[in-house]
Write a protein that holds these residues in place. Structure first.
Motif, PDB file in Angstrom:
ATOM      1  N   ASP A   1      -2.751   6.908  -7.161  1.00 55.48           N
ATOM      2  CA  ASP A   1      -2.195   5.645  -6.675  1.00 55.48           C
ATOM      3  C   ASP A   1      -1.946   4.724  -7.852  1.00 55.48           C
TER       4      ASP A   1
ATOM      5  N   SER B   1      -7.140   5.362  -3.796  1.00 55.73           N
ATOM      6  CA  SER B   1      -6.312   4.186  -3.523  1.00 55.73           C
ATOM      7  C   SER B   1      -6.841   2.979  -4.277  1.00 55.73           C
TER       8      SER B   1
ATOM      9  N   ARG C   1      -3.657   6.235   5.604  1.00 49.73           N
ATOM     10  CA  ARG C   1      -3.021   5.142   4.874  1.00 49.73           C
ATOM     11  C   ARG C   1      -2.930   3.888   5.731  1.00 49.73           C
TER      12      ARG C   1
ATOM     13  N   ASP D   1       1.794   8.417   4.882  1.00 48.13           N
ATOM     14  CA  ASP D   1       2.168   7.085   4.429  1.00 48.13           C
ATOM     15  C   ASP D   1       3.090   6.445   5.450  1.00 48.13           C
TER      16      ASP D   1
ATOM     17  N   ASN E   1       4.057  12.796   0.340  1.00 51.91           N
ATOM     18  CA  ASN E   1       2.809  12.055   0.173  1.00 51.91           C
ATOM     19  C   ASN E   1       2.959  10.550   0.282  1.00 51.91           C
ATOM     20  N   SER E   2       4.146  10.037  -0.028  1.00 51.90           N
ATOM     21  CA  SER E   2       4.297   8.587  -0.066  1.00 51.90           C
ATOM     22  C   SER E   2       5.746   8.190   0.139  1.00 51.90           C
TER      23      SER E   2
ATOM     24  N   ASN F   1       2.338   9.272  -5.608  1.00 54.09           N
ATOM     25  CA  ASN F   1       2.751   7.911  -5.270  1.00 54.09           C
ATOM     26  C   ASN F   1       3.669   7.384  -6.373  1.00 54.09           C
TER      27      ASN F   1
END
Length: 325
Positions: free
Chosen positions: A26, A66, A178, A218, A258-259, A300
């Motif tokens: 992150d 995170s 998330r 996410d 993932n993001s 991320n």
């Protein structure tokens, strides 16, 4: 901090010469002044220019998942062993607020509404809350996040088998992967298509109707005010009605996403495993594929001074926006 046996006491993260080249999970822009990234083995990196990184002093070697800052000085990071770390100097030094390896449950995300009120969430419905800036953390269980039949099952267990009720309560909820703050609304996504929203900083939740049975990793809002959520096997979805209904995005990728994040110029980015990097300039109607040739997972990313900074399994990668055309 949670009490643990002596042999479970945390160890300070090693200072690694190439810490910016290992798994980072992150990254956050702190008041447009500095960057903070977190990753495996308790690594936390800070930078003022996105090019040169300094490893922070961190009192734990747990993998971190995170990071969140509420102002330019005060931030939190969370990860495995239910670790919760705080900094009050912009990320240079960190103190351990919570550590409980015996839970065997990682924390996946953290959010603070202000310097005092925050929540941290993770595996199997792990949910912590603080009202005093993290000096104390309390666990919470939110039965409203269960399906109706699961709520009935727990209610019956509570009456017939209290011991089994406690066991089931610790495992029946999905992984909370998330958190995303959208103004006064807080969204949460997780395992098995789980999506929920709260209008009171997570004190109470409304679980949204299921639209997908795979894990979601996410959720974000685009500049065009639509919600985007992403997950397993290249699945991504869009909502134009605050999450009440969702439509699948058409992607030509099968790798796990993932993001998802966007910038103030209306560009939407989806990143994931196998080097997946997709960009849309039309609010998700179509995507251009800028996936990385090395195939390394991207976890991320964010926009920083006309550069795209990505946290990957091999550290920080930087792409000039001029290359994404």
């Amino acid at each position: 901090m949670a009490a643990e046996p002596a042999d479970n006491q945390p160890q300070q993260a090693d200072i690694a010469r190439l810490a910016e080249k290992v798994l980072l999970t992150d990254i956050i822009d702190v008041n447009q002044q500095s960057l903070v990234a977190v990753g495996e083995r308790g690594h936390i990196l800070i930078s003022n220019d996105g090019q040169n990184w300094l490893q922070a002093v961190v009192p734990v070697q747990a993998n971190l998942n995170s990071v969140f800052f509420v102002n330019k000085l005060q931030g939190w990071a969370v990860g495995h062993d239910a670790s919760i770390l705080v900094t009050t100097d912009g990320g240079a030094n960190w103190q351990l607020q919570h550590y409980a390896p015996s839970t065997d449950k990682p924390l996946f995300d953290v959010y603070f509404a202000d310097k005092d009120r925050g929540i941290a969430v993770g595996a199997y419905g792990l949910f912590y809350r603080t009202e005093d800036g993290g000096n104390t953390w309390q666990t919470e269980f939110h039965p409203e996040l269960l399906a109706e039949e699961e709520q009935e099952y727990l209610e019956e267990l509570a009456e017939t088998d209290p011991d089994m009720y406690e066991v089931e309560r610790g495992a029946i909820l999905p992984h909370f992967n998330r958190l995303y703050a959208d103004g006064n609304v807080l969204y949460m996504v997780g395992e098995a298509g789980f999506v929920a929203k709260s209008i009171d900083n997570g004190l109470n939740w409304n679980r949204l109707e299921a639209f997908y049975n795979g894990s979601l990793f996410d959720i974000t809002r685009t500049a065009q005010m639509t919600l985007i959520t992403v997950g397993l096997r290249g699945n991504a979805f869009i909502s134009n009605d605050q999450g009440q209904s969702w439509a699948a995005l058409i992607l030509n990728k099968q790798a796990t996403l993932n993001s998802a994040f966007s910038d103030d110029k209306g560009r939407l980015y989806l990143v994931g495993n196998a080097g997946t990097l997709l960009m849309s300039t039309d609010n998700g109607v179509s995507f251009k594929d800028f996936s990385l040739a090395d195939g390394k997972a991207i976890v991320n990313g964010l926009l920083w001074r006309d550069q795209l900074l990505l946290t990957t399994e091999v550290g920080i990668k930087t792409i000039n926006l001029s290359e994404l055309k």
